[in-house]
Design a protein around this motif. Structure first.
Motif, PDB file in Angstrom:
ATOM      1  N   LEU A  15       0.821  -1.211   0.000  1.00  0.00           N
ATOM      2  CA  LEU A  15       0.000   0.000   0.000  1.00  0.00           C
ATOM      3  C   LEU A  15       0.852   1.258   0.000  1.00  0.00           C
ATOM      4  N   PHE A  16       1.961   1.234   0.731  1.00  0.00           N
ATOM      5  CA  PHE A  16       2.695   2.483   0.915  1.00  0.00           C
ATOM      6  C   PHE A  16       4.077   2.477   0.288  1.00  0.00           C
ATOM      7  N   LEU A  17       4.709   1.316   0.199  1.00  0.00           N
ATOM      8  CA  LEU A  17       6.114   1.298  -0.193  1.00  0.00           C
ATOM      9  C   LEU A  17       6.320   0.774  -1.603  1.00  0.00           C
ATOM     10  N   GLY A  18       5.292   0.838  -2.421  1.00  0.00           N
ATOM     11  CA  GLY A  18       5.509   0.551  -3.830  1.00  0.00           C
ATOM     12  C   GLY A  18       5.605  -0.902  -4.220  1.00  0.00           C
ATOM     13  N   GLY A  19       5.235  -1.822  -3.335  1.00  0.00           N
ATOM     14  CA  GLY A  19       5.227  -3.233  -3.712  1.00  0.00           C
ATOM     15  C   GLY A  19       6.599  -3.722  -4.123  1.00  0.00           C
ATOM     16  N   TRP A  20       6.672  -4.238  -5.356  1.00  0.00           N
ATOM     17  CA  TRP A  20       7.931  -4.826  -5.831  1.00  0.00           C
ATOM     18  C   TRP A  20       8.814  -3.791  -6.513  1.00  0.00           C
ATOM     19  N   ASP A  21       8.492  -2.526  -6.379  1.00  0.00           N
ATOM     20  CA  ASP A  21       9.235  -1.497  -7.094  1.00  0.00           C
ATOM     21  C   ASP A  21      10.561  -1.215  -6.402  1.00  0.00           C
ATOM     22  N   CYS A  22      11.594  -0.982  -7.218  1.00  0.00           N
ATOM     23  CA  CYS A  22      12.893  -0.616  -6.664  1.00  0.00           C
ATOM     24  C   CYS A  22      12.901   0.889  -6.415  1.00  0.00           C
ATOM     25  N   PRO A  23      13.493   1.352  -5.307  1.00  0.00           N
ATOM     26  CA  PRO A  23      13.476   2.794  -5.026  1.00  0.00           C
ATOM     27  C   PRO A  23      14.128   3.624  -6.122  1.00  0.00           C
ATOM     28  N   PHE A  24      15.095   3.044  -6.869  1.00  0.00           N
ATOM     29  CA  PHE A  24      15.791   3.855  -7.861  1.00  0.00           C
ATOM     30  C   PHE A  24      15.474   3.411  -9.276  1.00  0.00           C
ATOM     31  N   GLY A  25      14.399   2.633  -9.422  1.00  0.00           N
ATOM     32  CA  GLY A  25      13.981   2.253 -10.757  1.00  0.00           C
ATOM     33  C   GLY A  25      14.823   1.172 -11.394  1.00  0.00           C
ATOM     34  N   LEU A  26      15.659   0.473 -10.600  1.00  0.00           N
ATOM     35  CA  LEU A  26      16.494  -0.583 -11.153  1.00  0.00           C
ATOM     36  C   LEU A  26      15.883  -1.941 -10.836  1.00  0.00           C
ATOM     37  N   THR A  27      15.938  -2.855 -11.768  1.00  0.00           N
ATOM     38  CA  THR A  27      15.550  -4.254 -11.594  1.00  0.00           C
ATOM     39  C   THR A  27      14.434  -4.472 -10.580  1.00  0.00           C
ATOM     40  N   PRO A  28      13.228  -3.977 -10.853  1.00  0.00           N
ATOM     41  CA  PRO A  28      12.140  -4.296  -9.942  1.00  0.00           C
ATOM     42  C   PRO A  28      11.865  -5.789  -9.984  1.00  0.00           C
ATOM     43  N   GLY A  29      11.417  -6.329  -8.880  1.00  0.00           N
ATOM     44  CA  GLY A  29      11.144  -7.760  -8.854  1.00  0.00           C
ATOM     45  C   GLY A  29      10.829  -8.218  -7.451  1.00  0.00           C
ATOM     46  N   VAL A  30      10.656  -9.528  -7.335  1.00  0.00           N
ATOM     47  CA  VAL A  30      10.175 -10.079  -6.076  1.00  0.00           C
ATOM     48  C   VAL A  30      11.153  -9.805  -4.941  1.00  0.00           C
ATOM     49  N   TRP A  31      12.488  -9.697  -5.281  1.00  0.00           N
ATOM     50  CA  TRP A  31      13.451  -9.483  -4.200  1.00  0.00           C
ATOM     51  C   TRP A  31      13.237  -8.167  -3.492  1.00  0.00           C
ATOM     52  N   TRP A  32      12.831  -7.132  -4.238  1.00  0.00           N
ATOM     53  CA  TRP A  32      12.586  -5.852  -3.573  1.00  0.00           C
ATOM     54  C   TRP A  32      11.414  -5.965  -2.626  1.00  0.00           C
ATOM     55  N   PHE A  33      10.403  -6.717  -3.045  1.00  0.00           N
ATOM     56  CA  PHE A  33       9.254  -6.911  -2.160  1.00  0.00           C
ATOM     57  C   PHE A  33       9.694  -7.627  -0.889  1.00  0.00           C
ATOM     58  N   LEU A  34      10.518  -8.682  -1.073  1.00  0.00           N
ATOM     59  CA  LEU A  34      10.957  -9.442   0.100  1.00  0.00           C
ATOM     60  C   LEU A  34      11.813  -8.568   1.009  1.00  0.00           C
ATOM     61  N   ILE A  35      12.707  -7.762   0.408  1.00  0.00           N
ATOM     62  CA  ILE A  35      13.534  -6.874   1.234  1.00  0.00           C
ATOM     63  C   ILE A  35      12.644  -5.948   2.054  1.00  0.00           C
ATOM     64  N   LYS A  36      11.628  -5.390   1.387  1.00  0.00           N
ATOM     65  CA  LYS A  36      10.751  -4.447   2.095  1.00  0.00           C
ATOM     66  C   LYS A  36      10.024  -5.131   3.233  1.00  0.00           C
ATOM     67  N   ILE A  37       9.454  -6.337   2.946  1.00  0.00           N
ATOM     68  CA  ILE A  37       8.667  -6.929   4.039  1.00  0.00           C
ATOM     69  C   ILE A  37       9.577  -7.356   5.179  1.00  0.00           C
ATOM     70  N   TYR A  38      10.803  -7.802   4.867  1.00  0.00           N
ATOM     71  CA  TYR A  38      11.631  -8.220   6.002  1.00  0.00           C
ATOM     72  C   TYR A  38      12.155  -7.031   6.786  1.00  0.00           C
ATOM     73  N   VAL A  39      12.371  -5.909   6.128  1.00  0.00           N
ATOM     74  CA  VAL A  39      12.720  -4.708   6.896  1.00  0.00           C
ATOM     75  C   VAL A  39      11.559  -4.331   7.813  1.00  0.00           C
ATOM     76  N   LEU A  40      10.340  -4.418   7.284  1.00  0.00           N
ATOM     77  CA  LEU A  40       9.183  -4.086   8.114  1.00  0.00           C
ATOM     78  C   LEU A  40       9.050  -5.066   9.272  1.00  0.00           C
ATOM     79  N   ILE A  41       9.269  -6.362   8.975  1.00  0.00           N
ATOM     80  CA  ILE A  41       9.153  -7.359  10.043  1.00  0.00           C
ATOM     81  C   ILE A  41      10.227  -7.127  11.092  1.00  0.00           C
ATOM     82  N   PHE A  42      11.423  -6.749  10.626  1.00  0.00           N
ATOM     83  CA  PHE A  42      12.468  -6.433  11.594  1.00  0.00           C
ATOM     84  C   PHE A  42      12.033  -5.264  12.469  1.00  0.00           C
ATOM     85  N   THR A  43      11.363  -4.292  11.863  1.00  0.00           N
ATOM     86  CA  THR A  43      10.884  -3.160  12.663  1.00  0.00           C
ATOM     87  C   THR A  43       9.879  -3.627  13.712  1.00  0.00           C
ATOM     88  N   PHE A  44       9.015  -4.575  13.315  1.00  0.00           N
ATOM     89  CA  PHE A  44       8.083  -5.147  14.297  1.00  0.00           C
ATOM     90  C   PHE A  44       8.856  -5.709  15.490  1.00  0.00           C
TER      91      PHE A  44
END
Lengths: 330, 150, 184
Positions: free
Chosen positions: A260-289
């Motif tokens: 909803l807020f962090l762009g899903g699978w989008d890369c912050p700098f427009g490079l190689t969007p893909g599932v890894w960016w999504f996983l990085i984002k969710i694990y950073v969020l989970i770490f924050t939890f």
């Protein structure tokens, strides 16, 4: 959309594996994270760095007797852990892991996620009541009043996102945010949404911590007051399922926040969007939890409800109005 | 509305401060001791159970079987026995039993000893499945220590 | 995009898409009926609420089959997620030890037959209505449009929408009045 049976089977197995691995290893991550924050080592005996610990815990839980105490409501008591787990896994169906990895691109996926989240609440309520234990009942009552209170600001903030993207489809919301972090809903430059959306993000994040009953909002299983809350009477895999359900809810919450807020699978700098960016984002969020859990002490139930009713709800309503105005004005 | 905004502001600030503190701790080295893998060195004043002091040259106990320690012990956990020394004067220790199950580590025995014959050991690995393991033969312990020294 | 409605006259084979859809439809209907029976017959109030939740879930499935996923989701979110939970909550707050068979002793002899005949009449009327009506098949809409729902709520059905909000306002005021009385 491809309707072959293999696709369905592939997603079924994939989602089950993702859910199982996360439920198992988030426990390990949680313990390791807690240990690091308290400057300990954490689990280290089972395998290298304690990596076999979830397996050992799982074996232990499964080999224990499924004890149903006298005086409990047998059917509901046995069903509640399952009911806690099922909606969490089902939610994964609509989560867009990347542009091409999504089991079902439902139009109403946002709504579906919230509907399923409220089913999980029912599990806590019924489990606590069926235990026939005072602590469990107090805990369920707390959990329900807390979840109802936090569902309102959460839904209201989601409405802002839905208004901006014009869709309730998680996939379309994510596609709408493609192309660098300045397109993400949280920092969105377009229409000046960055003025309010970061507040939406914070409100949403606080609410998702509260909805998943995590510390500092873990009123439902306040160990120091309520033994283990609604899980007091549960042992073995009944307890295990509740725990797994809790961790899966965290994963779903992180996925939802990322989409909803962090762009899903989008890369912050427009490079190689893909599932890894999504996983990085969710694990950073989970770490924050995890980080939040081991930083803050538990609040009181009154303060918790005050936070929701007096601060989050007014702020989210104001936010909604401002966002609508921004959309209309520009 | 009095204090509403300041509550929000101060609250958020303190939350961020808390997060920063834990984030800092996260990257600091571990402070706990990994006990079975890392053995701690005991401080000089550590009070373990008592043990006999041997003569530095002969290794024989310094004890003269005066029985002061036995009398000083409030929980009667020391029982010792001696016999007339062959040839010389005084007595020789033939058994010194410590019932560690009763001992409260008060140290009265060590204080009462006038012949530098008793001290606290540095032993801390004291765990057993058998109660009888804690009725210790201190004379035998001294002999073992002497053997280890050689 | 959402569901495939079976419009063939002959029953399709079980292991086709239509066949599976039929099985799932039967499952949802079974859920509704089972839930309703549990809700009516359960000895314990919380079990009745659980039955009600099952019934609502089945009903959401039926709405989904009626090409109305929005309503289905709302059914889950509001009825299962909020209404059932509030009822269960109320029961838990009110009386932890439920008394079995409350009000069963001194009931009127007419109560049973009256309830039964009302139910039978209702059932008969609905059956007749269902059989007499000329059902017309609506074409499947292409995609679900959240904007269309918003427009419909605020233009075509705006009166109903406002009336419902008045009902909610009255409910809130009533709750406040009751709470105030309880405090005095």
């Amino acid at each position: 959309m491809d309707t072959s049976i293999w696709r369905a089977l592939f997603y079924l197995v994939g989602i089950m594996a993702f859910a199982g691995l996360n439920a198992a290893y988030l426990g390990w991550c949680e313990r390791k994270g807690a240990a690091r924050i308290q400057r300990r080592i954490g689990p280290c005996e089972a395998g290298y760095g304690g990596l076999w610990q979830p397996l050992a815990d799982g074996l232990k839980l499964m080999s224990k007797q499924l004890l149903v105490p006298q005086g409990v409501d047998g059917i509901i008591f046995r069903l509640a852990p399952v009911l806690a787990m099922v909606p969490a896994i089902t939610s994964m169906v609509v989560i867009p892991f990347s542009e091409n990895i999504q089991a079902r691109a439902m139009e109403l996926s946002v709504l579906l996620l919230f509907a399923l989240a409220s089913l999980g609440m029912l599990a806590i309520l019924l489990g606590g009541w069926a235990s026939g234990n005072k602590y469990a009942i107090i805990s369920s009552a707390r959990a329900v009043s807390q979840n109802l209170a936090y569902e309102i600001p959460m839904l209201v903030t989601v409405i802002t996102v839905v208004m901006i993207s014009g869709s309730m489809n998680l996939r379309e919301i994510a596609i709408d945010q493609q192309g660098g972090f300045w397109h993400w809903n949280i920092f969105r430059l377009e229409n000046g949404h960055f003025l309010t959306m970061w507040i939406s993000f914070i409100i949403f994040f606080i609410c998702s911590v509260a909805e998943t009953n995590r510390a500092p909002f873990d009123m439902a299983e306040a160990e120091s007051e309520l033994v283990a809350g609604f899980m007091t009477e549960y042992g073995s895999m009944g307890f295990g399922l509740f725990m797994m359900g809790e961790y899966l809810n965290i994963v779903v919450g992180a996925c939802l926040t990322a989409t909803l807020f962090l762009g899903g699978w989008d890369c912050p700098f427009g490079l190689t969007p893909g599932v890894w960016w999504f996983l990085i984002k969710i694990y950073v969020l989970i770490f924050t939890f995890i980080w939040i859990r081991w930083t803050y002490p538990r609040t009181q139930i009154y303060r918790l409800l005050n936070l929701s009713w007096k601060i989050l709800i007014p702020f989210s309503l104001a936010n909604l109005l401002i966002t609508a105005a921004l959309i209309k004005v520009f | 509305m009095n204090g509403y905004w300041s509550d929000i502001f101060i609250g958020s600030k303190s939350l961020v401060t808390g997060l920063l503190i834990t984030a800092r701790e996260f990257f600091k080295p571990v402070v706990t001791e990994q006990y079975p893998y890392e053995v701690p060195t005991m401080t000089p004043l550590f009070r373990g159970h008592i043990e006999l002091i041997g003569n530095e040259e002969t290794g024989a106990p310094n004890c003269v079987v005066c029985g002061m320690c036995q009398r000083a012990c409030p929980s009667e956990c020391i029982s010792l026995d001696g016999k007339k020394a062959e040839g010389g004067k005084g007595k020789v220790l033939i058994s010194y039993m410590l019932d560690f199950t009763k001992c409260s580590l008060c140290g009265s025995c060590v204080e009462s000893c006038n012949f530098n014959a008793l001290r606290f050991s540095k032993e801390y690995n004291l765990a057993s499945f058998d109660k009888n393991d804690f009725i210790m033969d201190l004379l035998k312990r001294l002999e073992d220590q002497n053997r280890c020294k050689q | 995009m959402q569901t495939i409605v079976c419009q063939t006259t002959a029953a399709p084979a079980l292991f086709t898409a239509e066949g599976m859809v039929g099985v799932i439809f039967l499952l949802t209907v079974t859920l509704v009926l089972t839930g309703a029976v549990i809700a009516v017959n359960a000895q314990r109030l919380v079990r009745a609420v659980a039955g009600l939740a099952i019934c609502f879930t089945g009903l959401a499935g039926v709405y989904y089959f009626l090409l109305s996923p929005f309503l289905a989701m709302m059914q889950l979110l509001i009825y299962v997620g909020a209404v059932s939970i509030l009822i269960a909550f109320g029961i838990m707050m009110a009386d932890p030890e439920e008394k079995r068979g409350v009000g069963m002793k001194n009931r009127s002899p007419l109560a049973g037959p009256l309830a039964f005949s009302t139910g039978a009449l209702m059932f008969a009327a609905l059956t007749v209505l269902g059989l007499k009506t000329q059902w017309q098949v609506f074409p499947r809409q292409g995609t679900f449009d959240i904007k269309a729902v918003g427009m419909a709520l605020l233009t075509t059905h705006s009166l109903v929408f406002e009336l419902i909000s008045i009902v909610l306002l009255l409910a809130i005021i009533g709750a406040l009045v009751l709470a105030q009385r309880g405090r005095n």
